[in-house]
Design a protein around this motif. Structure first.
Motif, mmCIF file in Angstrom:
data_model
loop_
_atom_site.group_PDB
_atom_site.id
_atom_site.type_symbol
_atom_site.label_atom_id
_atom_site.label_comp_id
_atom_site.label_asym_id
_atom_site.label_seq_id
_atom_site.Cartn_x
_atom_site.Cartn_y
_atom_site.Cartn_z
ATOM 1 N N VAL A 1 0.846 -1.159 -0.095
ATOM 2 C CA VAL A 1 -0.072 -0.096 0.070
ATOM 3 C C VAL A 1 0.822 1.194 0.153
ATOM 4 N N VAL A 2 1.783 1.227 0.882
ATOM 5 C CA VAL A 2 3.011 2.591 0.867
ATOM 6 C C VAL A 2 3.369 2.644 -0.594
ATOM 7 N N ARG A 3 3.860 1.680 -0.944
ATOM 8 C CA ARG A 3 4.454 1.957 -2.476
ATOM 9 C C ARG A 3 3.430 2.445 -3.421
ATOM 10 N N ALA A 4 1.976 1.779 -3.464
ATOM 11 C CA ALA A 4 0.996 2.406 -4.237
ATOM 12 C C ALA A 4 0.771 3.750 -4.056
ATOM 13 N N LEU A 5 0.448 4.194 -2.677
ATOM 14 C CA LEU A 5 0.355 5.651 -2.234
ATOM 15 C C LEU A 5 1.227 6.618 -2.947
ATOM 16 N N SER A 6 2.535 5.996 -2.699
ATOM 17 C CA SER A 6 3.635 7.130 -3.261
ATOM 18 C C SER A 6 3.570 7.380 -4.718
ATOM 19 N N GLU A 7 2.893 6.461 -5.605
ATOM 20 C CA GLU A 7 2.586 6.786 -6.880
ATOM 21 C C GLU A 7 1.583 7.711 -7.304
ATOM 22 N N LEU A 8 0.716 8.289 -6.256
ATOM 23 C CA LEU A 8 -0.399 9.025 -6.436
ATOM 24 C C LEU A 8 -0.098 10.330 -6.186
ATOM 25 N N PRO A 9 -0.728 11.405 -6.700
ATOM 26 C CA PRO A 9 -0.560 12.688 -6.147
ATOM 27 C C PRO A 9 -1.394 13.104 -5.021
ATOM 28 N N LEU A 10 -0.696 12.577 -3.940
ATOM 29 C CA LEU A 10 -1.348 12.858 -2.805
ATOM 30 C C LEU A 10 -0.938 13.943 -1.558
ATOM 31 N N SER B 1 -3.285 -12.452 -2.232
ATOM 32 C CA SER B 1 -2.307 -12.738 -3.310
ATOM 33 C C SER B 1 -2.657 -12.207 -4.758
ATOM 34 N N LYS B 2 -4.047 -11.640 -5.005
ATOM 35 C CA LYS B 2 -4.449 -11.324 -6.279
ATOM 36 C C LYS B 2 -4.391 -9.760 -6.267
ATOM 37 N N VAL B 3 -3.899 -8.970 -5.199
ATOM 38 C CA VAL B 3 -3.841 -7.563 -5.144
ATOM 39 C C VAL B 3 -2.655 -7.012 -5.341
ATOM 40 N N ASP B 4 -2.449 -6.138 -6.326
ATOM 41 C CA ASP B 4 -1.232 -5.495 -6.530
ATOM 42 C C ASP B 4 -1.372 -4.051 -6.504
ATOM 43 N N GLU B 5 -0.261 -3.409 -6.571
ATOM 44 C CA GLU B 5 -0.111 -2.029 -6.327
ATOM 45 C C GLU B 5 -1.042 -1.263 -7.375
ATOM 46 N N THR B 6 -1.313 -1.740 -8.661
ATOM 47 C CA THR B 6 -2.239 -1.134 -9.424
ATOM 48 C C THR B 6 -3.481 -1.062 -9.018
ATOM 49 N N THR B 7 -3.787 -2.224 -8.254
ATOM 50 C CA THR B 7 -5.507 -2.557 -8.051
ATOM 51 C C THR B 7 -5.417 -1.463 -6.700
ATOM 52 N N ILE B 8 -4.389 -1.285 -5.819
ATOM 53 C CA ILE B 8 -4.606 -0.238 -4.615
ATOM 54 C C ILE B 8 -4.718 1.026 -5.324
ATOM 55 N N ILE B 9 -3.852 1.228 -6.263
ATOM 56 C CA ILE B 9 -3.916 2.764 -6.869
ATOM 57 C C ILE B 9 -5.214 3.095 -7.754
ATOM 58 N N GLN B 10 -5.830 2.107 -8.204
ATOM 59 C CA GLN B 10 -7.045 2.427 -8.674
ATOM 60 C C GLN B 10 -8.056 2.807 -7.673
ATOM 61 N N ALA B 11 -8.136 1.972 -6.709
ATOM 62 C CA ALA B 11 -9.133 2.051 -5.724
ATOM 63 C C ALA B 11 -8.780 3.309 -4.853
ATOM 64 N N VAL B 12 -7.864 3.709 -4.561
ATOM 65 C CA VAL B 12 -7.506 4.761 -3.854
ATOM 66 C C VAL B 12 -7.733 6.292 -4.696
ATOM 67 N N ARG B 13 -7.569 6.208 -5.997
ATOM 68 C CA ARG B 13 -7.906 7.240 -6.881
ATOM 69 C C ARG B 13 -9.539 7.249 -7.076
ATOM 70 N N TYR B 14 -10.301 6.329 -7.159
ATOM 71 C CA TYR B 14 -11.505 6.591 -7.175
ATOM 72 C C TYR B 14 -12.287 6.937 -5.906
ATOM 73 N N ALA B 15 -11.453 6.633 -4.760
ATOM 74 C CA ALA B 15 -12.257 7.086 -3.525
ATOM 75 C C ALA B 15 -12.025 8.583 -3.553
ATOM 76 N N VAL B 16 -10.687 8.984 -3.801
ATOM 77 C CA VAL B 16 -10.534 10.353 -3.681
ATOM 78 C C VAL B 16 -11.361 11.086 -4.694
#
Length: 369
Positions: A209-218, A313-328
């Motif tokens: 998650v930390v790696r995924a969040l670091s890829e977003l403009p937050l 096992s099926k969740v990667d950083e891209t999945t997390i990025i998409q979910a957080v971006r949608y929430a924001v």
């Protein structure tokens, strides 16, 4: 009343069973009851933690048995069931005037329970469970999880067992119960994010998650990352967070309810923190990190009270990025989720009604199996 609790923590088991038992213990102590723990000396146990809370702990010796994945939860006991039962009985025989034995352990079933009850009459027995995958012989059963199957214990319990099912009976600390009264309407805007995957996080979700969040403009969002003391990747997580000015990393927090009240989005696992989040109306993105979390997370998702990313096992950083971006970018959907969280908890009763039942049951009542 004098109550003995049989529960464990370990690297494999995690800390959740002990933590919810401690929550129940606080309620029992508040009524002037005595609580004693029996725990096995697993790697990653919480025996010292429990003792530091002021409780007496009888320790079952560390076993030479190694965990076998094919045995599933059975290997979590650290001994054969009959050996564990006999060792527990030996300690119970040293304690006078036991009114209740409470069991919170996925590796214990009706065989262990009947063995203990037969040796310790007229003691009564309560089970805390959320798997509904094995028979029990007990006077009370508590399953605080949300389930789409309301009859799943029908064939697993004696007819005389009193059941308390659903998050309205969740074992939540007083801080969450009191903070619940302060919960106000959220507007769905995300200004603060909290990341927490429990005290161990063996699958590495926090780092993911930390790696995924670091890829977003937050940059304008405050991000708090809570890393448990047993997290094997904690140094790497801290290394990344120190490079980001809006990140705050903590090893442990003692005011989780207050932090959740201030949190606009919680990213974590589908364990016991689910009910803490729902109690305070906290929108969440959830990853399933253990088999016993799958059903509960799917049920909460069904009610619209979390966004379920699925099994880790099926969740990667891209999945997390998409979910957080949608929430924001979708505050209205975040707001709706917050309201549904509160609906899931409903008319919260908590452990008080269960303790009332424990006190009212006549000591020595037989179970009609």
């Amino acid at each position: 009343m004098r109550i003995v609790i049989r529960a464990d923590a370990s690297i494999s088991i995690g800390t959740g069973h002990i933590m919810r038992c401690l929550t129940l213990s606080e309620q029992l102590i508040a009524r002037q009851y005595e609580v004693i723990f029996i725990c096995r000396d697993h790697q990653g146990n919480m025996i010292d933690f429990i003792r530091n809370k002021g409780y007496q702990v009888f320790v079952l010796k560390k076993s030479d048995l190694t965990e076998n994945q094919e045995d599933g939860y059975l290997s979590w006991l650290g001994a054969e069931w009959d050996t564990d039962a006999q060792q527990t009985i030996e300690y119970l025989n040293q304690i006078k005037g036991i009114d209740w034995v409470i069991v919170d352990h996925y590796a214990i079933d009706w065989r262990w329970e009947e063995r203990v009850l037969s040796y310790r009459r007229p003691t009564q027995l309560m089970v805390i469970d959320d798997l509904a995958n094995r028979r029990h012989t007990c006077h009370i059963l508590l399953d605080q999880n949300l389930s789409l199957n309301s009859t799943r214990y029908r064939q697993l319990l004696p007819d005389s067992t009193t059941t308390y099912l659903g998050p309205t009976y969740a074992l939540l600390r007083d801080e969450f119960i009191h903070t619940h009264k302060k919960v106000g309407a959220r507007n769905g805007t995300i200004k603060n994010i909290t990341v927490f995957y429990g005290g161990t996080d063996l699958t590495g979700e926090t780092l993911k998650v930390v790696r995924a969040l670091s890829e977003l403009p937050l940059d304008q969002i405050g991000i708090r990352v809570i890393v448990g003391p047993n997290n094997p990747r904690r140094l790497k997580i801290k290394e990344i967070c120190r490079l980001l000015s809006n990140y705050k990393i903590e090893d442990y927090v003692s005011n989780m309810a207050e932090l959740m009240l201030q949190t606009d989005l919680f990213i974590g696992a589908g364990g016991s923190t689910t009910w803490e989040r729902c109690m305070l109306g906290v929108p969440s993105i959830t990853t399933v990190i253990a088999d016993n979390q799958k059903e509960i997370t799917e049920a909460v998702e069904h009610y619209g009270a979390t966004w379920n990313l699925g099994e880790c096992s099926k969740v990667d950083e891209t999945t997390i990025i998409q979910a957080v971006r949608y929430a924001v970018t979708h505050p209205l959907e975040v707001y709706k989720m917050s309201m549904r969280c509160l609906d899931v908890i409903g008319d919260y009763q908590g452990p008080s009604v269960i303790i009332d039942r424990m006190a009212s049951l006549k000591k020595g009542d037989d179970i009609n199996v």
